[in-house]
Design a protein around this motif. Structure first.
Motif, mmCIF file in Angstrom:
data_model
loop_
_atom_site.group_PDB
_atom_site.id
_atom_site.type_symbol
_atom_site.label_atom_id
_atom_site.label_comp_id
_atom_site.label_asym_id
_atom_site.label_seq_id
_atom_site.Cartn_x
_atom_site.Cartn_y
_atom_site.Cartn_z
ATOM 1 N N UNK A 24 -92.583 -26.261 15.590
ATOM 2 C CA UNK A 24 -92.974 -25.460 17.028
ATOM 3 C C UNK A 24 -91.810 -25.913 18.031
ATOM 4 N N UNK A 25 -91.162 -24.809 18.934
ATOM 5 C CA UNK A 25 -90.476 -25.422 19.766
ATOM 6 C C UNK A 25 -90.838 -26.029 20.821
ATOM 7 N N UNK A 26 -90.386 -26.221 22.244
ATOM 8 C CA UNK A 26 -90.653 -26.931 23.276
ATOM 9 C C UNK A 26 -91.959 -26.251 23.986
ATOM 10 N N UNK A 27 -91.954 -24.943 23.817
ATOM 11 C CA UNK A 27 -93.344 -24.336 24.389
ATOM 12 C C UNK A 27 -94.282 -24.003 23.323
ATOM 13 N N UNK A 28 -94.069 -24.709 22.209
ATOM 14 C CA UNK A 28 -95.079 -24.565 21.182
ATOM 15 C C UNK A 28 -95.228 -23.423 20.197
ATOM 16 N N UNK A 29 -94.277 -22.547 20.325
ATOM 17 C CA UNK A 29 -94.237 -21.281 19.413
ATOM 18 C C UNK A 29 -93.683 -21.607 18.050
ATOM 19 N N UNK A 30 -94.341 -21.092 17.267
ATOM 20 C CA UNK A 30 -94.029 -21.061 15.678
ATOM 21 C C UNK A 30 -93.019 -20.066 15.279
ATOM 22 N N UNK A 31 -92.108 -20.302 14.365
ATOM 23 C CA UNK A 31 -91.379 -19.291 14.044
ATOM 24 C C UNK A 31 -90.944 -19.700 12.421
ATOM 25 N N UNK A 32 -90.503 -18.571 11.956
ATOM 26 C CA UNK A 32 -90.401 -18.737 10.405
ATOM 27 C C UNK A 32 -88.862 -18.140 9.959
ATOM 28 N N UNK A 33 -88.323 -18.520 9.238
ATOM 29 C CA UNK A 33 -86.862 -17.922 8.709
ATOM 30 C C UNK A 33 -87.090 -17.681 7.173
ATOM 31 N N UNK A 34 -86.449 -16.569 6.652
ATOM 32 C CA UNK A 34 -86.493 -16.046 5.611
ATOM 33 C C UNK A 34 -85.021 -16.269 4.868
ATOM 34 N N UNK A 35 -85.304 -16.767 3.590
ATOM 35 C CA UNK A 35 -84.031 -16.988 2.762
ATOM 36 C C UNK A 35 -83.962 -16.187 1.454
ATOM 37 N N UNK A 36 -82.575 -15.722 0.947
ATOM 38 C CA UNK A 36 -82.946 -14.941 -0.215
ATOM 39 C C UNK A 36 -81.849 -15.561 -1.322
ATOM 40 N N UNK A 37 -82.179 -15.342 -2.648
ATOM 41 C CA UNK A 37 -81.280 -15.615 -3.691
ATOM 42 C C UNK A 37 -80.440 -14.261 -3.879
ATOM 43 N N UNK A 38 -79.241 -14.585 -4.688
ATOM 44 C CA UNK A 38 -78.375 -13.371 -4.891
ATOM 45 C C UNK A 38 -78.877 -12.445 -5.818
ATOM 46 N N UNK A 39 -79.981 -12.650 -6.375
ATOM 47 C CA UNK A 39 -80.568 -11.442 -7.336
ATOM 48 C C UNK A 39 -80.155 -11.838 -8.658
ATOM 49 N N UNK A 40 -80.917 -11.322 -9.637
ATOM 50 C CA UNK A 40 -80.845 -11.459 -11.014
ATOM 51 C C UNK A 40 -81.235 -10.135 -11.705
ATOM 52 N N UNK A 41 -80.538 -9.518 -12.672
ATOM 53 C CA UNK A 41 -81.086 -8.505 -13.089
ATOM 54 C C UNK A 41 -81.852 -8.526 -14.315
ATOM 55 N N UNK A 42 -83.032 -7.924 -14.254
ATOM 56 C CA UNK A 42 -84.092 -7.788 -15.333
ATOM 57 C C UNK A 42 -84.015 -6.158 -15.796
ATOM 58 N N UNK A 43 -83.594 -5.994 -17.187
ATOM 59 C CA UNK A 43 -83.598 -4.714 -17.746
ATOM 60 C C UNK A 43 -84.727 -4.770 -18.957
ATOM 61 N N UNK A 44 -85.312 -3.821 -19.050
ATOM 62 C CA UNK A 44 -86.526 -3.636 -20.008
ATOM 63 C C UNK A 44 -86.166 -2.463 -20.612
ATOM 64 N N UNK A 45 -85.844 -2.453 -21.858
ATOM 65 C CA UNK A 45 -85.463 -1.056 -22.641
ATOM 66 C C UNK A 45 -86.759 -0.671 -23.490
ATOM 67 N N UNK A 46 -86.967 0.655 -23.151
ATOM 68 C CA UNK A 46 -88.108 1.236 -24.041
ATOM 69 C C UNK A 46 -87.919 1.704 -25.559
#
Length: 125
Positions: free
Chosen positions: A103-125
């Protein structure tokens, strides 16, 4: 700053299995939630599964019973075991982590999002 490095994507036949891994490194306050999203061309990123440090789980309906998310808190790594894969599971899979800031000095909560670079998944039918 948090770096998320994914691995495990690839090409698999329908009905097969894959395991995705995502390791977090860097510094953070509380990576309470880690999980996976996926995205196909022309569509928004879709939440697939999440797991909190306390073990709270979420799965989108289309993967329930087929995908399992797990987490090794000691290794700061989240996994996604994907079984009975279908062609519609084909997508780029992104690892996600949410850092719960103190929490900041006023008690407020916050979040931060992080992402990976991505990985390809391919499913052949």
């Amino acid at each position: 700053q948090v770096q998320l490095v994914e691995s495990g994507g690839g090409l698999v036949q329908a009905g097969g299995s894959l395991r995705l891994s995502c390791a977090a490194s860097g510094t953070w306050n509380n990576l309470n939630v880690m999980g996976w999203y996926r995205q196909t061309p022309g569509n928004e990123r879709e939440l697939v599964a999440t797991r909190s440090t306390s073990g709270k789980l979420f799965y989108t309906d289309s993967v329930k019973g087929r995908f399992t998310i797990s987490r090794d808190n000691a290794k700061n790594t989240v996994y996604l075991d994907m079984n009975s894969l279908k062609a519609e599971d084909t997508a780029i899979y992104y690892c996600h982590a949410k850092d719960f800031r103190p929490p900041d000095l006023e008690g407020r909560l916050s979040t931060y999002d992080y992402w990976g670079q991505g990985t390809q998944v391919t499913v052949s039918s």
